[in-house]
Motif scaffolding. Structure first.
Motif, PDB file in Angstrom:
ATOM      1  N   TRP A   1     -47.167   6.186  51.381  1.00 58.43           N
ATOM      2  CA  TRP A   1     -46.846   4.892  50.800  1.00 58.43           C
ATOM      3  C   TRP A   1     -47.564   3.774  51.551  1.00 58.43           C
ATOM      4  CZ3 TRP A   1     -40.743   5.095  50.188  1.00 58.43           C
ATOM      5  CH2 TRP A   1     -40.421   6.092  49.261  1.00 58.43           C
ATOM      6  N   MET A   2     -47.859   2.696  50.847  1.00 62.27           N
ATOM      7  CA  MET A   2     -48.418   1.493  51.458  1.00 62.27           C
ATOM      8  C   MET A   2     -47.720   0.281  50.855  1.00 62.27           C
ATOM      9  SD  MET A   2     -52.281  -0.162  51.379  1.00 62.27           S
ATOM     10  CE  MET A   2     -53.084   1.311  51.980  1.00 62.27           C
ATOM     11  N   SER A   3     -47.005  -0.462  51.686  1.00 63.33           N
ATOM     12  CA  SER A   3     -46.299  -1.667  51.256  1.00 63.33           C
ATOM     13  C   SER A   3     -47.188  -2.865  51.559  1.00 63.33           C
ATOM     14  CB  SER A   3     -44.958  -1.783  52.001  1.00 63.33           C
ATOM     15  OG  SER A   3     -44.339  -3.037  51.761  1.00 63.33           O
ATOM     16  N   ALA A   4     -47.781  -3.423  50.513  1.00 69.92           N
ATOM     17  CA  ALA A   4     -48.719  -4.535  50.685  1.00 69.92           C
ATOM     18  C   ALA A   4     -48.831  -5.281  49.375  1.00 69.92           C
ATOM     19  CB  ALA A   4     -50.093  -4.012  51.112  1.00 69.92           C
ATOM     20  N   GLY A   5     -49.146  -6.564  49.472  1.00 72.29           N
ATOM     21  CA  GLY A   5     -49.329  -7.370  48.276  1.00 72.29           C
ATOM     22  C   GLY A   5     -48.106  -8.172  47.923  1.00 72.29           C
ATOM     23  N   MET A   6     -48.325  -9.468  47.754  1.00 70.18           N
ATOM     24  CA  MET A   6     -47.273 -10.381  47.348  1.00 70.18           C
ATOM     25  C   MET A   6     -47.747 -11.135  46.112  1.00 70.18           C
ATOM     26  SD  MET A   6     -45.730 -11.565  51.064  1.00 70.18           S
ATOM     27  CE  MET A   6     -47.230 -12.322  51.672  1.00 70.18           C
ATOM     28  N   SER A   7     -47.064 -12.206  45.754  1.00 66.03           N
ATOM     29  CA  SER A   7     -47.367 -12.892  44.494  1.00 66.03           C
ATOM     30  C   SER A   7     -48.826 -13.295  44.377  1.00 66.03           C
ATOM     31  CB  SER A   7     -46.478 -14.131  44.342  1.00 66.03           C
ATOM     32  OG  SER A   7     -45.120 -13.777  44.180  1.00 66.03           O
ATOM     33  N   GLY A   8     -49.447 -13.691  45.491  1.00 70.09           N
ATOM     34  CA  GLY A   8     -50.801 -14.219  45.421  1.00 70.09           C
ATOM     35  C   GLY A   8     -51.907 -13.225  45.679  1.00 70.09           C
TER      36      GLY A   8
ATOM     37  N   ILE B   1     -42.907  -8.799  45.595  1.00 72.63           N
ATOM     38  CA  ILE B   1     -43.160  -9.976  44.766  1.00 72.63           C
ATOM     39  C   ILE B   1     -41.930 -10.874  44.727  1.00 72.63           C
ATOM     40  CG2 ILE B   1     -43.946 -10.806  42.539  1.00 72.63           C
ATOM     41  CD1 ILE B   1     -45.948  -8.936  43.828  1.00 72.63           C
ATOM     42  N   GLY B   2     -42.115 -12.144  45.082  1.00 72.54           N
ATOM     43  CA  GLY B   2     -41.005 -13.076  45.093  1.00 72.54           C
ATOM     44  C   GLY B   2     -41.083 -14.121  44.005  1.00 72.54           C
ATOM     45  N   THR B   3     -41.689 -15.271  44.325  1.00 71.12           N
ATOM     46  CA  THR B   3     -41.601 -16.436  43.449  1.00 71.12           C
ATOM     47  C   THR B   3     -42.224 -16.226  42.076  1.00 71.12           C
ATOM     48  OG1 THR B   3     -43.597 -17.337  44.496  1.00 71.12           O
ATOM     49  CG2 THR B   3     -41.466 -18.058  45.361  1.00 71.12           C
ATOM     50  N   ALA B   4     -43.211 -15.349  41.948  1.00 70.70           N
ATOM     51  CA  ALA B   4     -43.813 -15.115  40.635  1.00 70.70           C
ATOM     52  C   ALA B   4     -42.793 -14.566  39.644  1.00 70.70           C
ATOM     53  CB  ALA B   4     -44.991 -14.143  40.753  1.00 70.70           C
ATOM     54  N   ILE B   5     -41.734 -13.963  40.151  1.00 68.57           N
ATOM     55  CA  ILE B   5     -40.657 -13.449  39.297  1.00 68.57           C
ATOM     56  C   ILE B   5     -39.416 -14.333  39.371  1.00 68.57           C
ATOM     57  CG2 ILE B   5     -39.035 -11.530  38.942  1.00 68.57           C
ATOM     58  CD1 ILE B   5     -41.252  -9.657  39.979  1.00 68.57           C
TER      59      ILE B   5
END
Length: 229
Positions: A195-202, A217-221
């Motif tokens: 597994w790789m945990s990476a990447g956010m809204s931007g 993912i936070g604010t985009a949702i």
């Protein structure tokens, strides 16, 4: 609720497009909705929309929200994604299904000691992609030793892979390629830690291209975070 559903649908479509653009199956990806500072009722709403994974970065918030949500969220997996102090390891373990921020031996040991005979806890090894040693995460040169320690000394932890936040001073694609290198190092110790945990809204598209499996993912949702003051 309608606006939330629209944002969720739109974001999932963007994730799917980013995955297909690099020849990946969108079904391989786990989208974690970060609910930091939002009320617990938002998680009830997300669960009603079919969300199965939510993330919190503060232990107090995680513990409180898990206690406040209704039975409707029984299928939701709770991810702790913030920096973890050893003194809070017991509370985090009690409220989490997955911890993304194991960055040193003492944190791993504290999580293991919190419930050494319990059900295995999924964990990610957090990697520091900056030149600032004060930032969270193990240095790339420390990754192999930490993975070895978790595998050998912390039987109640299940090392799943690596996690990182792209630094503001570097291009996300370059940062996530370095994370992919750390992931390969971890797999030499624990071959199924894929597994790789990476990447956010931007920057989730760059993370997907580098092999991310879990997107935070936070604010985009959720929309803007509520005013705390």
């Amino acid at each position: 609720m309608t606006a939330l559903a629209e944002r969720l649908t739109a974001l999932d479509a963007r994730i799917a497009d980013a995955a297909r653009a690099v020849g990946r199956d969108p079904g391989e990806l786990t989208r974690i909705v970060v609910t930091k500072f939002h009320p617990a009722r938002l998680i009830d709403d997300l669960a009603a929309l079919g969300v199965h994974d939510v993330g919190e970065s503060r232990q107090q918030e995680l513990t409180a929200k898990r206690g406040e949500t209704t039975d409707a969220v029984s299928d939701v997996r709770w991810h702790f994604i913030g920096q973890l102090q050893t003194k809070k390891a017991k509370a985090v373990r009690a409220a989490s299904d997955c911890v993304h921020s194991v960055d040193r031996d003492r944190v791993a040991d504290a999580l293991h000691a919190a419930d050494p005979e319990g059900s295995p806890l999924d964990v990610f090894l957090q990697v520091n992609l900056t030149d600032d040693p004060a930032r969270g995460g193990a240095a790339p040169s420390e990754v192999e030793a930490l993975a070895t320690h978790i595998a050998a000394r912390c039987a109640s932890l299940r090392l799943r892979g690596v996690m990182a936040v792209a630094p503001l001073t570097a291009a996300p694609a370059e940062a996530f390629e370095r994370l992919a290198g750390a992931a390969a190092t971890v797999r030499r110790v624990v071959p199924d830690a894929a597994w790789m945990s990476a990447g956010m809204s931007g920057d989730f598209a760059e993370a997907i291209a580098a092999g991310a499996t879990h997107l935070r993912i936070g604010t985009a949702i959720t929309g803007p975070r509520p005013d705390r003051g």
